[in-house]
Each structure stands twice: as C-alpha cells, then as structure tokens.
Design a protein around this motif. Structure first.
Motif, PDB file in Angstrom:
ATOM      1  N   ALA A  59       0.842  -1.189   0.000  1.00 29.36           N
ATOM      2  CA  ALA A  59       0.000   0.000   0.000  1.00 29.36           C
ATOM      3  C   ALA A  59       0.880   1.242   0.000  1.00 29.36           C
ATOM      4  CB  ALA A  59      -0.903  -0.006   1.228  1.00 29.36           C
ATOM      5  N   LEU A  60       0.508   2.215  -0.801  1.00 31.80           N
ATOM      6  CA  LEU A  60       1.263   3.451  -0.863  1.00 31.80           C
ATOM      7  C   LEU A  60       0.861   4.359   0.278  1.00 31.80           C
ATOM      8  CD1 LEU A  60       1.006   4.220  -4.698  1.00 31.80           C
ATOM      9  CD2 LEU A  60       2.777   2.913  -3.498  1.00 31.80           C
ATOM     10  N   ASP A  61       1.830   5.103   0.803  1.00 31.97           N
ATOM     11  CA  ASP A  61       1.462   6.096   1.799  1.00 31.97           C
ATOM     12  C   ASP A  61       0.792   7.262   1.068  1.00 31.97           C
ATOM     13  OD1 ASP A  61       3.391   8.012   0.874  1.00 31.97           O
ATOM     14  OD2 ASP A  61       4.930   7.167   2.170  1.00 31.97           O
ATOM     15  N   PRO A  62       0.148   8.160   1.793  1.00 34.53           N
ATOM     16  CA  PRO A  62      -0.589   9.241   1.119  1.00 34.53           C
ATOM     17  C   PRO A  62       0.262  10.063   0.164  1.00 34.53           C
ATOM     18  CG  PRO A  62      -1.220   9.115   3.431  1.00 34.53           C
ATOM     19  CD  PRO A  62      -0.080   8.163   3.254  1.00 34.53           C
ATOM     20  N   ALA A  63       1.518  10.341   0.542  1.00 38.11           N
ATOM     21  CA  ALA A  63       2.384  11.124  -0.345  1.00 38.11           C
ATOM     22  C   ALA A  63       2.691  10.344  -1.612  1.00 38.11           C
ATOM     23  CB  ALA A  63       3.679  11.504   0.377  1.00 38.11           C
ATOM     24  N   GLU A  64       2.930   9.046  -1.479  1.00 37.37           N
ATOM     25  CA  GLU A  64       3.207   8.223  -2.656  1.00 37.37           C
ATOM     26  C   GLU A  64       1.969   8.092  -3.543  1.00 37.37           C
ATOM     27  OE1 GLU A  64       6.721   5.219  -1.065  1.00 37.37           O
ATOM     28  OE2 GLU A  64       4.618   4.653  -0.775  1.00 37.37           O
ATOM     29  N   GLN A  65       0.810   7.952  -2.917  1.00 38.21           N
ATOM     30  CA  GLN A  65      -0.407   7.850  -3.703  1.00 38.21           C
ATOM     31  C   GLN A  65      -0.647   9.117  -4.514  1.00 38.21           C
ATOM     32  OE1 GLN A  65      -2.469   4.919  -3.819  1.00 38.21           O
ATOM     33  NE2 GLN A  65      -2.960   6.088  -5.669  1.00 38.21           N
ATOM     34  N   LYS A  66      -0.304  10.243  -3.912  1.00 33.32           N
ATOM     35  CA  LYS A  66      -0.463  11.500  -4.639  1.00 33.32           C
ATOM     36  C   LYS A  66       0.503  11.555  -5.814  1.00 33.32           C
ATOM     37  CE  LYS A  66      -1.295  16.377  -3.895  1.00 33.32           C
ATOM     38  NZ  LYS A  66      -1.450  17.459  -2.894  1.00 33.32           N
ATOM     39  N   ILE A  67       1.750  11.082  -5.602  1.00 36.85           N
ATOM     40  CA  ILE A  67       2.710  11.008  -6.706  1.00 36.85           C
ATOM     41  C   ILE A  67       2.144  10.161  -7.839  1.00 36.85           C
ATOM     42  CG2 ILE A  67       4.942  10.049  -7.421  1.00 36.85           C
ATOM     43  CD1 ILE A  67       6.002  10.768  -4.616  1.00 36.85           C
ATOM     44  N   ALA A  68       1.645   8.973  -7.480  1.00 39.45           N
ATOM     45  CA  ALA A  68       1.120   8.055  -8.496  1.00 39.45           C
ATOM     46  C   ALA A  68      -0.060   8.657  -9.239  1.00 39.45           C
ATOM     47  CB  ALA A  68       0.721   6.736  -7.838  1.00 39.45           C
ATOM     48  N   ASP A  69      -0.974   9.268  -8.502  1.00 41.61           N
ATOM     49  CA  ASP A  69      -2.152   9.859  -9.137  1.00 41.61           C
ATOM     50  C   ASP A  69      -1.753  10.988 -10.093  1.00 41.61           C
ATOM     51  OD1 ASP A  69      -3.736   8.107  -7.728  1.00 41.61           O
ATOM     52  OD2 ASP A  69      -4.315   9.557  -6.182  1.00 41.61           O
ATOM     53  N   ASN A  70      -0.861  11.846  -9.617  1.00 40.84           N
ATOM     54  CA  ASN A  70      -0.435  12.966 -10.458  1.00 40.84           C
ATOM     55  C   ASN A  70       0.333  12.493 -11.693  1.00 40.84           C
ATOM     56  OD1 ASN A  70      -1.593  14.974  -8.905  1.00 40.84           O
ATOM     57  ND2 ASN A  70       0.254  15.355  -7.691  1.00 40.84           N
ATOM     58  N   LEU A  87      17.059  10.765  -8.737  1.00 44.35           N
ATOM     59  CA  LEU A  87      16.454  10.565  -7.430  1.00 44.35           C
ATOM     60  C   LEU A  87      16.144  11.904  -6.777  1.00 44.35           C
ATOM     61  CD1 LEU A  87      19.226   9.485  -4.898  1.00 44.35           C
ATOM     62  CD2 LEU A  87      19.731  10.111  -7.242  1.00 44.35           C
ATOM     63  N   THR A  88      15.198  11.857  -5.860  1.00 47.13           N
ATOM     64  CA  THR A  88      14.778  13.048  -5.129  1.00 47.13           C
ATOM     65  C   THR A  88      14.100  12.621  -3.841  1.00 47.13           C
ATOM     66  OG1 THR A  88      13.557  15.144  -5.298  1.00 47.13           O
ATOM     67  CG2 THR A  88      12.512  13.192  -6.253  1.00 47.13           C
ATOM     68  N   LYS A  89      14.135  13.474  -2.857  1.00 41.73           N
ATOM     69  CA  LYS A  89      13.465  13.188  -1.597  1.00 41.73           C
ATOM     70  C   LYS A  89      12.037  13.699  -1.690  1.00 41.73           C
ATOM     71  CE  LYS A  89      15.186  13.122   2.878  1.00 41.73           C
ATOM     72  NZ  LYS A  89      15.873  13.787   4.025  1.00 41.73           N
ATOM     73  N   ALA A  90      11.069  12.790  -1.504  1.00 42.05           N
ATOM     74  CA  ALA A  90       9.657  13.131  -1.653  1.00 42.05           C
ATOM     75  C   ALA A  90       9.095  13.738  -0.373  1.00 42.05           C
ATOM     76  CB  ALA A  90       8.862  11.887  -2.051  1.00 42.05           C
ATOM     77  N   LYS A  91       7.824  14.099  -0.432  1.00 47.78           N
ATOM     78  CA  LYS A  91       7.196  14.762   0.701  1.00 47.78           C
ATOM     79  C   LYS A  91       7.054  13.863   1.924  1.00 47.78           C
ATOM     80  CE  LYS A  91       6.627  18.838  -1.017  1.00 47.78           C
ATOM     81  NZ  LYS A  91       7.450  19.941  -0.493  1.00 47.78           N
ATOM     82  N   ASP A  92       7.133  12.544   1.729  1.00 46.60           N
ATOM     83  CA  ASP A  92       7.063  11.642   2.885  1.00 46.60           C
ATOM     84  C   ASP A  92       8.424  11.486   3.556  1.00 46.60           C
ATOM     85  OD1 ASP A  92       8.391  10.120   1.026  1.00 46.60           O
ATOM     86  OD2 ASP A  92       6.926   8.490   0.949  1.00 46.60           O
ATOM     87  N   GLY A  93       9.415  12.245   3.082  1.00 52.80           N
ATOM     88  CA  GLY A  93      10.738  12.205   3.684  1.00 52.80           C
ATOM     89  C   GLY A  93      11.592  11.050   3.217  1.00 52.80           C
ATOM     90  N   ARG A  94      11.108  10.299   2.247  1.00 53.97           N
ATOM     91  CA  ARG A  94      11.833   9.142   1.761  1.00 53.97           C
ATOM     92  C   ARG A  94      12.334   9.398   0.340  1.00 53.97           C
ATOM     93  NH1 ARG A  94       9.670   4.178   4.570  1.00 53.97           N
ATOM     94  NH2 ARG A  94       9.826   3.047   2.595  1.00 53.97           N
ATOM     95  N   TRP A  95      13.457   8.784   0.034  1.00 53.77           N
ATOM     96  CA  TRP A  95      14.054   8.981  -1.276  1.00 53.77           C
ATOM     97  C   TRP A  95      13.387   8.120  -2.317  1.00 53.77           C
ATOM     98  CZ3 TRP A  95      17.778  12.401  -2.935  1.00 53.77           C
ATOM     99  CH2 TRP A  95      18.298  13.242  -1.935  1.00 53.77           C
ATOM    100  N   THR A 130       7.108  16.349  -9.866  1.00 58.12           N
ATOM    101  CA  THR A 130       5.970  15.637  -9.313  1.00 58.12           C
ATOM    102  C   THR A 130       6.424  14.584  -8.314  1.00 58.12           C
ATOM    103  OG1 THR A 130       4.730  15.973 -11.362  1.00 58.12           O
ATOM    104  CG2 THR A 130       3.952  14.208  -9.898  1.00 58.12           C
ATOM    105  N   VAL A 131       7.482  13.866  -8.653  1.00 58.79           N
ATOM    106  CA  VAL A 131       8.027  12.858  -7.723  1.00 58.79           C
ATOM    107  C   VAL A 131       8.508  13.531  -6.452  1.00 58.79           C
ATOM    108  CG1 VAL A 131       9.744  11.034  -7.407  1.00 58.79           C
ATOM    109  CG2 VAL A 131       8.670  11.343  -9.642  1.00 58.79           C
ATOM    110  N   ASN A 132       9.187  14.646  -6.596  1.00 59.34           N
ATOM    111  CA  ASN A 132       9.628  15.400  -5.424  1.00 59.34           C
ATOM    112  C   ASN A 132       8.437  15.855  -4.587  1.00 59.34           C
ATOM    113  OD1 ASN A 132      10.165  18.544  -4.503  1.00 59.34           O
ATOM    114  ND2 ASN A 132      11.828  17.137  -3.962  1.00 59.34           N
ATOM    115  N   GLY A 133       7.342  16.157  -5.241  1.00 57.86           N
ATOM    116  CA  GLY A 133       6.145  16.596  -4.531  1.00 57.86           C
ATOM    117  C   GLY A 133       5.988  18.094  -4.463  1.00 57.86           C
ATOM    118  N   CYS A 134       7.004  18.844  -4.959  1.00 58.27           N
ATOM    119  CA  CYS A 134       6.875  20.304  -4.899  1.00 58.27           C
ATOM    120  C   CYS A 134       5.853  20.790  -5.912  1.00 58.27           C
ATOM    121  CB  CYS A 134       8.231  20.970  -5.108  1.00 58.27           C
ATOM    122  SG  CYS A 134       8.906  20.811  -6.777  1.00 58.27           S
ATOM    123  N   TRP A 135       5.685  20.053  -7.017  1.00 57.88           N
ATOM    124  CA  TRP A 135       4.560  20.321  -7.923  1.00 57.88           C
ATOM    125  C   TRP A 135       3.467  19.344  -7.554  1.00 57.88           C
ATOM    126  CZ3 TRP A 135       3.950  18.953 -13.799  1.00 57.88           C
ATOM    127  CH2 TRP A 135       2.748  19.510 -14.272  1.00 57.88           C
TER     128      TRP A 135
END
Length: 442
Positions: A58-69, A401-409, A436-441
């Motif tokens: 299961a994706l965490d909320p930040a990852e799910q947002k990445i996937a959806d976007n 690579l980039t660090k996403a909003k969930d704090g994970r790379w 988008t992966v970074n989450g800043c967009w």
C-alpha cells in the motif's frame, strides 16, 4: 578466455522483511552542495543490510499522490505515445508508479549510468590513467594510456622532463612517435553514423590532448608534444609518426590522471561521450576482454548481472549512449541507480550518484544554460532533484532521485521516444514529472 570479474557480494533486489532498528535508520549523506544557497541533498535513507523485500504494498498518502499525479501528467501530449517510466522507493524497493516500465526504448546518454557502474566496479574508484614518454634509438615515443583528461599543461610537463633527460644525455635532436596501440583502430559502433565524427565524438583512441575533437587525436597530441620540445630548443627531425614503443625503450617521463572517481563524476555532470567510450574500453581490458565496443558492453552486462540488475530487454552497443540501436527499459535504469545509491556499495559506486547533475546546477546538463527546471511547474525542484539527462533525435531521458514529501528517497526514470513536440518542450515535461516525484509540484 576473459578472466572473471571479482565476486560481488550483494543481495540485489532481494530484501529482508525484518524491520530495522532505529539505530540503523541513519541516512547516507550524498556529499553535494546544491546550486541554491543553503540547500544540501541528503542521500537515500537506507540501512546497511536491512532493506525490505520489494513487493506490492500500500502506498502512503504522499506516494499515492505522486502516483495519481503521474498517471495524469504522463498523458501530456508533449510526451507522445512512447514513454517508459517508473518510480521506486529507495528504502523499501516498492514500486510507487510505473508506465510501460519494462518496455525498452532508446535511452540516449542514460546509458552512461551503466558504463560508469561497470568502470567503477572493475577499475576501482582510485584508478588513474598513465601517459608515458619513453626513449629508444633516437626517438621519443609518447605512449597513450587512455587518459581523456590529458591537457596541454600536462603535456608540457612531460616535455620538460623529457628535455632534461635528453640534455643530460648530450642529445639535442630527436624523432617523435606516438603509440596509441592500447586500443585497436577506431570503428563505428552499431547505431553510429559517420556524421558523429568529430563533432559529437572523436574516433576513440588511447591518446588525446585537451579533449580535442579531431579525426586523429593521437597524431594531434604528438604534434603538440613535438612543438613543446622544439620550444625548449630540441630539434625534432622528420614528421611525427605512429608506432609501438620498443620493449627496450627507456622510461623518460610519465603523467597520471586524476582518480577515476573524479573522472566519472565529471563525465556524468557534463555527459562527456569521449570519456564514456574510453572508460568502456579500459574496463574491457582490465576484465581481460578486447578493448572494443563488444568487449566493453559484455563486461557492463556481467557487472550489472552480478549486482542483481535485470537485463531483460537490455541492449547496448556503446558506452556513451550515442547508438540509436541501444534499448534500455526505465526499470533497468532505476535499478542501476538503486544499486549505486545503496550504502552497501558506497565505497565503489557512490560516485555515480555524486556525479548526477542537480536541477539548476550551472555547468551541468541540468543547468539554466540548457533551459532545465525553469518552468512554473518544475522551478520548485531546483536543488532538489539529481538526475542523468539523455538527448538524441527522437529520444529524451531523465533518470535520478529526489526526496519526496514523505521524507523518503524516490528513484525515478523517464524515457521518451518519438515525440513530435520540440525537444525543449519534451524536456520541460520530463522536468515536471521529476518535480511531481519530489512533490513540490503537487
């Protein structure tokens, strides 16, 4: 027969399910100061030998947002109909998002990720390339050792030492010869065309000065060497010739390059095709294979296999990515970066990650001079994304690579082929996917 490569003790993509203790959850710092003030990219959070088994989760909320976007933004018309993309979590190995991730497309210079990995493993980060001058029977021979970073200043230092030796021996005149026999005569790789010479790349030889793009870099270096000798009062008789140094020739001077770790980082930062092809040949020689495209790419495949990287649908014919016959899936490129970013391999492979251009880093292929990460969607990721670029007619890639909003790379790879949009527009779209992966967009 080629000698076998040293054993690589890795677990590849097979990660343990055991939950690591908090004491093991220390981030491995990637030593890089980003081009924006006060920003430092920290390394992928990982544990030395305690990664979870890659599995559907299961994706965490930040990852799910990445996937959806990404599901939405991957439909951008600028990206055309042929996109291979994937995002994986560096710590767990879970796939966050994928789109035709195992479809092999033309990767362009993303190929250099594979070349760098093999070179570092086989040669070692401390390897140095040696250029020599030897003397025999009235002739100074400049012997190439595959150093694509040799400069006029380096050549001048070799000349000064050689002149001192000649004068000590009472000699005032000499013939000059070049020996570039370390590599066989240059050939075109499958997927290359003669239009590449000498603009995109020079014919691959073991001797070159100042990285000059000329058809015969060895004779060019020899002529420069002869001029330097003449400038110090030595008479050079006849024309510069090509030959092989004799076994009885006496060493006169030598120059050693910087460490391979430094050269690899530079090669990735600016996407230097010439260095990549030299590394491919030297890697082949060290592994006991011929210094050819075929010998080098065979070693690349062996190294990646031993690191547990899948070579399904993986086809390469060169080290630079200039070949239009190369095919690599986004998943394979992401897995190469996953191995390079793993702290278990940091002593050898961290220089691959260190060498990745940073979004907004002047002097790299992601710098503002190339129009990268400068749109309203992607500007927020300046200093936050590290990625290898790739550009050929009809092929554009971005893997990093980039660090996403969930704090994970997160490790990502996006390869696009055959878009009808302008190359700059395609690059802007890929930069947006990275943001988008970074989450800043968001």
């Amino acid at each position: 027969m080629p000698k076998s490569l040293p054993a690589i003790r890795v677990s590849g993509r097979h990660r343990k399910t055991k939950t690591p203790s908090p004491s093991l959850r220390r981030a491995a710092l990637i030593a890089l100061t980003a081009p924006v003030a006060g920003t430092i990219l920290a390394g992928p959070s990982a544990f030395a030998a305690e990664k979870a088994v890659a599995k559907a989760a299961a994706l965490d909320p930040a990852e799910q947002k990445i996937a959806d976007n990404l599901n939405t933004r991957a439909q951008d018309t600028r990206l055309g109909n042929r996109l291979s993309g994937v995002v994986i979590d560096a710590e767990s190995g879970n796939t966050v998002w994928g789109h035709d991730a195992t479809t092999a497309l033309m990767p362009a210079s993303n190929t250099k990720l594979a070349t760098a990995t093999a070179a570092l493993k086989v040669l070692g980060p401390g390897h140095r390339f040696t250029t020599k001058v030897v003397y025999g029977v009235g002739t100074l021979t400049l012997v190439g050792g595959g150093d694509r970073t040799l400069t006029t200043d380096d050549l001048a230092a070799l000349a000064r030492t050689a002149v001192a030796g000649l004068r000590n021996a009472g000699l005032t005149s000499v013939k000059v010869r070049v020996d570039d026999s370390l590599f066989p005569s240059p050939t075109l790789a499958a997927g290359w065309n003669t239009g590449y010479y000498p603009d995109s790349i020079a014919p691959v030889r073991a001797l070159v000065v100042d990285g000059r793009h000329v058809m015969d870099t060895a004779l060019d270096a020899g002529q420069s060497f002869a001029e330097l000798l003449a400038g110090q009062g030595i008479t050079v008789t006849g024309s510069v010739t090509r030959g092989v140094a004799g076994s009885g020739d006496v060493p006169v001077a030598r120059h050693q390059s910087d460490r391979l770790s430094v050269i690899v980082k530079h090669m990735l930062k600016v996407s230097d095709n010439d260095i990549a092809e030299t590394l491919l040949r030297t890697t082949a020689l060290t592994a006991g294979r011929p210094a050819t495209f075929e010998g080098g790419t065979a070693v690349v495949r062996e190294v990646l296999t031993r690191y547990g990287v899948s070579l399904d649908n993986f086809v390469i014919h060169d080290g630079s990515g200039l070949s239009r016959a190369n095919r690599i899936p986004a998943r394979t490129l992401a897995d190469i970066l996953d191995v390079a970013a793993d702290p278990r391999h940091s002593n050898t492979l961290k220089y691959v990650v260190d060498g990745l251009p940073v979004a907004g880093e002047a002097g790299s292929t992601l710098g503002p001079e190339w129009g990268r990460f400068d749109t309203a969607d992607s500007r927020c990721a300046v200093g936050q994304v590290k990625a290898k670029t790739g550009t050929l007619t009809g092929a554009i890639g971005l893997s990093g690579l980039t660090k996403a909003k969930d704090g994970r790379w997160k490790i990502f790879s996006f390869i696009e082929n055959d878009s009808t949009a302008a190359p700059g527009a395609v690059k802007d779209a890929l930069d947006g996917l990275a943001a988008t992966v970074n989450g800043c967009w968001a």
